[in-house]
Design a protein around this motif. Structure first.
Motif, short mmCIF file in Angstrom:
data_model
loop_
_atom_site.label_atom_id
_atom_site.label_comp_id
_atom_site.label_asym_id
_atom_site.label_seq_id
_atom_site.Cartn_x
_atom_site.Cartn_y
_atom_site.Cartn_z
N GLN A 44 35.98 35.71 50.62
CA GLN A 44 35.26 36.16 48.66
C GLN A 44 36.58 37.60 49.07
N THR A 46 38.15 40.81 46.20
CA THR A 46 38.14 42.02 44.58
C THR A 46 39.74 42.01 44.51
N LYS A 56 35.94 39.91 40.79
CA LYS A 56 34.77 39.84 42.48
C LYS A 56 35.29 38.28 42.57
N THR A 58 34.52 34.46 44.45
CA THR A 58 34.43 33.66 45.77
C THR A 58 34.67 32.49 45.75
N LEU A 74 33.97 42.78 36.91
CA LEU A 74 32.81 44.13 37.57
C LEU A 74 32.74 45.22 36.49
#
Length: 156
Positions: A44, A46, A56, A58, A74
């Motif tokens: 993970q 950003t 962000k 993952t 975000l």
């Protein structure tokens, strides 16, 4: 934001980023990350985003060559864009190519997002192009077909 816009934003970031001399690896693929690093798992980070507060990301790598990815813009939407597919290793066993166009250099505990020439992104924000390993994969017996990379847990 559509998948095409996400890919376009990442491509623009990668093309405009500064680059350093080429990455060089031992030509023996058995010494590459594929064989020497515990790479399966959940990563993970950003990434910078020109139109939001950050992307962000993952990313879950599943042996032998599958991935799941969730990207959240975000400051714009709480609903992540989810996708999955396959990845391929380069001939040195150090770099993976996601079928969606992203390229990562795999090292122990992290991966570096690379530019379109498979080079590290350099400059003031270079430390923002890293995803860190946050979890191992659950055991095979506990993986369900409907599980997601950020909600999978091994059963006791």
């Amino acid at each position: 934001m559509s998948a095409i816009r996400i890919i376009a934003a990442i491509t623009i970031l990668l093309v405009s980023a500064c680059s350093e001399p080429e990455l060089s690896f031992d030509p023996d693929p058995t010494k590459g990350s594929l064989h020497t690093v515990n790479w399966p798992g959940v990563y993970q980070g950003t990434f910078p985003c020109p139109s939001c507060d950050g992307m962000k990301t993952t990313l879950t790598l599943i042996p032998p060559n599958q991935y799941k990815i969730a990207t959240e813009h975000l400051g714009q939407s709480d609903i992540p864009f989810k996708n999955g597919g396959v990845f391929n290793w380069d001939e040195t066993g150090n770099i993976i190519y996601l079928d969606r166009g992203q390229i990562y250099h795999v090292v122990e505990g992290r991966m570096y997002l690379l530019n379109v020439e498979s080079q590290r992104i350099r400059g003031d924000d270079e430390d923002k192009y890293i995803v860190k390993k946050i979890a191992e994969l659950p055991s095979k017996s506990s993986i369900r077909s409907d599980s997601t990379p950020y909600s999978s847990h091994a059963k006791d």
